[in-house]
Design a protein around this motif. Structure first.
Motif: not given
Length: 477
Positions: A27-29, A31-37, A56-58
């Protein structure tokens, strides 16, 4: 999403199935690449809420207590390995034409164009040891490597260049049947299937489905598909695989090897696969005494590791050095102590019948400590094959009656002590009973053929209890 590497994740709607050791990094990876997770999770306990708050904080959406419904707009599902293929979420994804990837598939798609090649290992038993041996051999050859995957090191972390791994030349990768099921585009340099025995059938649905998932490891191999000569099912998987032109089938055997095989001749591990004129010649790799411990199944592990290393071009001298340098994990045929000329050996890691059978085959005269949670296993074949080696048996754990009944059918002459208790103190009693049954030259072997959770937190704790009990024997000797 095709079968190649994915570089543009911006705005893609990805659903991650499950929190935990692979779900959270995925999930973190993404999200960091711009995906809507969106992360979905069946559980809604305190631990899950704590993990959800971190995500959720991210800015990642988390749905707890609802792992069955496919979020609207999902373009890809990334699942943790443990989620079974028949989950409603996956049925909905398949119906919608949405791809389902596991963490291994995601790591494979995210690796860079110059990423280190993968040497991969699967099998019912011996995976971790073989991958660790392989990494030791590769290191001895001067290659930068890491033992990763199902061994407990996230492939995502390694592929994405976490600092502790640096720039690697080659990866030694352990893959479970779960991970392979969800890795459709994986294509490794070379791979080995060590053995096949019934395991995780509740997850896969059948032995055929389990074997097919193991066989995925051979798909697209470039140099070598390594199989077990003594286990025809592994060779069958090679025959069924679609590999690259020029990829070879390479067998390993505890007997004398034929051409395109590695094996054992007069106590020497030899290679007749990766040499000139393999019809007539053999290359010495190591001595059986270089393998720690030199039990038959561990020699097989060493041969499989050597085959993968040789497929990668590693010289023979590095195979010997790597095997000599290898130190097995605790609780894997670990010699604890000798007390009154009796050896006490901890193989608490033998949590199924296949592993226990390999362990029992390593010794001539055994007092066997067994039992625990059977996980649906039957014990007739194990007992029948091992009966002639048994001096006596001490049974512990919840499902010990299943082993007792198999002993009555196939080894009625063997004395059996049935300890009717599942408290942790039962281990000391078991070791004391084993000492009473053993004579000089025997091996008291903890190879439970069962899981540990009826009595202990895990197999490590069970093995620790055994070692502590043996220590008390020694102190009183």
């Amino acid at each position: 999403m095709g079968s190649g590497q994915v570089t543009d994740w911006q705005g893609r709607h990805v659903t991650v199935a499950g929190l935990g050791v692979s779900g959270i990094p995925a999930a973190k990876v993404l999200h960091a690449r711009g995906a809507v997770v969106t992360v979905v999770n069946d559980g809604d306990d305190a631990r899950a809420r704590e993990q959800a708050a971190e995500l959720e904080a991210l800015g990642i959406t988390v749905r707890l207590g609802d792992g069955a419904t496919l979020p609207k707009g999902t373009e890809l599902v990334v699942t943790t390995p443990g989620w079974k293929p028949d989950k409603p979420l996956f049925e909905a994804a398949r119906a919608a034409g949405v791809d389902i990837w596991g963490d291994v598939e995601l790591a494979w798609r995210l690796r860079g164009p110059d990423a280190a090649p993968w040497l991969a290992v699967t099998g019912t038993n011996g995976k971790t040891t073989t991958v660790q041996m392989l990494a030791s051999i590769l290191t001895a050859a001067g290659l930068r490597t890491a033992a990763v995957g199902n061994i407990g090191v996230s492939l995502l972390d390694v592929v994405l260049g976490e600092e502790q791994y640096g720039d690697l030349d080659v990866l030694a990768v352990e893959l479970s049947s779960y991970q392979l099921h969800w890795a459709p585009s994986l294509r490794v340099h070379s791979a080995a299937v060590l053995n096949l025995a019934p395991d995780h059938l509740d997850w896969h649905g059948s032995m055929e489905a389990y074997a097919a998932d193991k066989g995925r490891i051979y798909e697209g191999n470039r140099v070598a598909c390594v199989y077990n000569v003594a286990d025809k099912a592994t060779e069958d998987l090679v025959r069924e695989a679609d590999v690259e032109e020029g990829c070879r089938a390479v067998g390993f055997t505890l007997g004398t090897p034929g051409p395109s095989q590695l094996g054992v001749v007069d106590g020497i591990l030899v290679d007749r696969a990766f040499i000139e004129n393999r019809q007539q010649n053999a290359q010495e790799l190591a001595e059986v005494s270089d393998v720690n411990p030199p039990a038959p199944h561990n020699i097989a592990n060493a041969l499989a590791a050597a085959a993968l290393a040789r497929a990668f071009g590693v010289p023979a001298a590095a195979v010997r050095e790597g095997l000599r340098n290898f130190k097995p994990d605790a609780h894997r045929i670990a010699h604890v102590a000798d007390v009154d000329s009796v050896a006490y050996v901890d193989d608490s890691k033998a949590t199924n019948t296949h592993a226990a059978q390999a362990s029992l085959a390593a010794y001539e005269s055994i007092v066997w400590i067994a039992g625990g949670l059977a996980k649906g296993a039957t014990f007739d074949e194990l007992v029948a094959k091992s009966a002639k080696r048994l001096r006596g048996v001490v049974l512990i754990g919840r499902d010990r009656a299943l082993i007792r009944e198999a002993l009555a059918r196939h080894a009625p002459q063997v004395p059996v002590v049935d300890l009717d208790r599942t408290d942790t103190g039962a281990m000391l009693a078991a070791v004391q009973e084993a000492q009473r049954l053993a004579v000089a030259g025997d091996t008291v072997l903890l190879a439970p053929a069962c899981a540990s959770m009826d009595m202990f937190a895990n197999y490590n704790k069970r093995g620790d209890a055994f070692a502590q009990a043996v220590g008390e024997l020694g102190a009183g000797a």
